[in-house]
Design a protein around this motif. Structure first.
Motif, mmCIF file in Angstrom:
data_model
loop_
_atom_site.group_PDB
_atom_site.id
_atom_site.type_symbol
_atom_site.label_atom_id
_atom_site.label_comp_id
_atom_site.label_asym_id
_atom_site.label_seq_id
_atom_site.Cartn_x
_atom_site.Cartn_y
_atom_site.Cartn_z
ATOM 1 N N VAL A 107 0.761 -1.229 -0.114
ATOM 2 C CA VAL A 107 0.206 0.020 0.004
ATOM 3 C C VAL A 107 0.829 1.312 -0.099
ATOM 4 O O VAL A 107 1.716 1.326 0.776
ATOM 5 C CB VAL A 107 -0.843 -0.025 1.192
ATOM 6 C CG1 VAL A 107 -1.679 1.365 1.133
ATOM 7 C CG2 VAL A 107 -1.899 -1.021 1.186
ATOM 8 N N ALA A 108 0.622 2.110 -0.833
ATOM 9 C CA ALA A 108 1.376 3.453 -0.835
ATOM 10 C C ALA A 108 1.055 4.140 0.436
ATOM 11 O O ALA A 108 -0.199 4.432 0.783
ATOM 12 C CB ALA A 108 0.859 4.397 -2.079
ATOM 13 N N THR A 109 2.118 4.653 1.028
ATOM 14 C CA THR A 109 1.981 5.281 2.394
ATOM 15 C C THR A 109 2.640 6.497 2.522
ATOM 16 O O THR A 109 4.018 6.526 1.853
ATOM 17 C CB THR A 109 2.658 4.206 3.442
ATOM 18 O OG1 THR A 109 1.806 3.110 3.273
ATOM 19 C CG2 THR A 109 2.269 4.867 4.828
ATOM 20 N N TYR A 110 2.258 7.591 3.186
ATOM 21 C CA TYR A 110 2.882 8.934 3.422
ATOM 22 C C TYR A 110 2.784 9.097 5.009
ATOM 23 O O TYR A 110 1.573 9.080 5.655
ATOM 24 C CB TYR A 110 2.021 9.918 2.457
ATOM 25 C CG TYR A 110 2.121 9.405 1.094
ATOM 26 C CD1 TYR A 110 2.982 9.989 0.211
ATOM 27 C CD2 TYR A 110 1.261 8.905 0.722
ATOM 28 C CE1 TYR A 110 2.787 9.643 -1.268
ATOM 29 C CE2 TYR A 110 0.811 8.434 -0.648
ATOM 30 C CZ TYR A 110 1.777 8.983 -1.763
ATOM 31 O OH TYR A 110 1.779 8.585 -3.133
ATOM 32 N N ILE A 111 3.873 9.852 5.361
ATOM 33 C CA ILE A 111 3.994 9.989 6.549
ATOM 34 C C ILE A 111 4.009 11.675 6.641
ATOM 35 O O ILE A 111 4.906 12.243 6.071
ATOM 36 C CB ILE A 111 5.017 9.647 7.611
ATOM 37 C CG1 ILE A 111 4.853 7.902 7.580
ATOM 38 C CG2 ILE A 111 5.155 10.156 8.797
ATOM 39 C CD1 ILE A 111 6.009 7.382 8.479
ATOM 40 N N HIS A 112 2.955 12.442 7.561
ATOM 41 C CA HIS A 112 3.127 13.659 7.905
ATOM 42 C C HIS A 112 3.444 13.846 9.147
ATOM 43 O O HIS A 112 2.692 13.553 10.052
ATOM 44 C CB HIS A 112 1.970 14.454 7.256
ATOM 45 C CG HIS A 112 1.729 13.996 5.687
ATOM 46 N ND1 HIS A 112 0.919 13.118 5.444
ATOM 47 C CD2 HIS A 112 1.623 15.214 4.835
ATOM 48 C CE1 HIS A 112 0.991 13.073 4.238
ATOM 49 N NE2 HIS A 112 1.249 14.171 3.761
ATOM 50 N N HIS A 113 4.465 15.006 9.547
ATOM 51 C CA HIS A 113 4.612 15.423 10.874
ATOM 52 C C HIS A 113 3.863 17.027 11.041
ATOM 53 O O HIS A 113 4.354 17.740 10.315
ATOM 54 C CB HIS A 113 6.070 15.585 11.149
ATOM 55 C CG HIS A 113 6.308 15.985 12.463
ATOM 56 N ND1 HIS A 113 7.475 16.245 13.093
ATOM 57 C CD2 HIS A 113 5.418 16.237 13.679
ATOM 58 C CE1 HIS A 113 7.238 16.866 14.511
ATOM 59 N NE2 HIS A 113 6.332 16.754 14.678
ATOM 60 N N LEU A 114 2.944 16.811 11.516
ATOM 61 C CA LEU A 114 2.036 18.062 11.513
ATOM 62 C C LEU A 114 2.408 19.223 12.621
ATOM 63 O O LEU A 114 3.078 18.824 13.706
ATOM 64 C CB LEU A 114 0.408 17.771 11.541
ATOM 65 C CG LEU A 114 0.022 16.892 10.417
ATOM 66 C CD1 LEU A 114 -1.431 16.275 10.802
ATOM 67 C CD2 LEU A 114 0.161 17.473 9.387
#
Length: 295
Positions: free
Chosen positions: A288-295
């Motif tokens: 699965v394509a996955t993206y991590i964001h530090h908000l």
């Protein structure tokens, strides 16, 4: 004083998630009334390259990521409507490299449209539209397009076109966004929801679509952050592997997880980077394509 139109410019069109999305009713014209909270994210994104075209060539649009004729592309619609509204018909060559998956509930088409409208209005030599007029034009193109013109968190009602800026903050969270290889048609999702309401399945499954970890006081009118999506019950019934992905995200300690738009993307919020990284690794192992964001 209008800005000089550049020979070539490369722009990014980001995406959005819906922190909550509640279908509140159906209008007489068949459109659905919504109560939703849009939140912009910088990735995944589309790359849009715009250059001046030969005189009289009109708009030449290349978007190999979508299997539709250029004239059916939402960006072509933007160009036509903006030209009609301002009497400026620039000759342009546009290339779109799709990074936002289609049918994911991330607003990729609407984001592209907003980039196009902002570009046209920025370089229009005369008769450029006021922010209010540009917003009104955007609403005739797509319900999500006005949100992307400003690209800040916004509470939306109506069909998603009545916007108010929101001060919602996800500061300190780590957000994991997954984009399964599943394309979900928004018209199909609305039709499935309508059918579920008619058969009264929705009330029987309400508990299955509440997605925060606590059970009290979930309404967004009284909670700063309320993760909910009316589409989940019908989408997960048709695509059970999406529910399994959500369960896996929750298993790594997420504060909450919910589908965006009409799906198929899902995001989860974590307090710790280690949790987010472990969840992302597990979903990537599933392909699965996955993206991590530090908000």
């Amino acid at each position: 004083m209008p800005l000089t139109q550049p020979d070539l410019v490369t722009l990014r069109a980001g995406c959005k998630i819906n922190l909550h999305l509640e279908i509140t009713g159906v209008r007489e014209d068949g459109y659905h009334e919504l109560d939703t909270l849009f939140f912009p994210l910088p990735k995944p994104f589309d790359i849009i390259t715009i250059s001046k075209g030969a005189a009289g060539s009109g708009l030449l649009l290349d978007c190999p990521g979508l299997s539709i004729p250029p004239e059916k592309n939402i960006m072509y619609k933007c160009w036509e409507k903006y030209c009609a509204a301002t009497d400026w018909k620039p000759d342009l060559e546009i290339s779109v490299e799709k990074g936002i998956p289609d049918g994911a509930g991330l607003g990729g088409g609407s984001s592209d449209a907003a980039v196009m409208l902002n570009y046209l209005n920025k370089y229009c030599p005369k008769n450029a539209l006021s922010p209010e007029s540009l917003n009104a034009l955007a609403a005739t193109i797509g319900a999500d397009v006005p949100f992307f013109l400003n690209n800040i968190p916004a509470h939306a009602t109506g069909i998603g076109d009545r916007l108010k800026p929101s001060d919602v903050s996800l500061s300190g969270y780590f957000l994991v966004l997954i984009c399964p290889d599943v394309s979900i048609s928004t018209p199909w999702a609305f039709a499935a929801w309508d059918k579920a309401m008619l058969t009264d399945r929705m009330s029987d499954n309400k508990k299955e679509i509440l997605t925060t970890t606590t059970s009290k006081d979930r309404k967004h009118s009284s909670r700063a952050l309320w993760l909910f999506n009316s589409f989940e019950v019908v989408v997960y019934s048709a695509f059970p592997k999406l529910r399994a992905y959500k369960d896996k995200l929750m298993a790594f300690g997420a504060e909450g997880a919910v589908m965006s738009g009409s799906g198929s993307s899902i995001f989860a919020l974590y307090r710790e980077m280690e949790q987010a990284a472990s969840a992302a690794t597990a979903l990537e192992a599933d392909g699965v394509a996955t993206y991590i964001h530090h908000l």
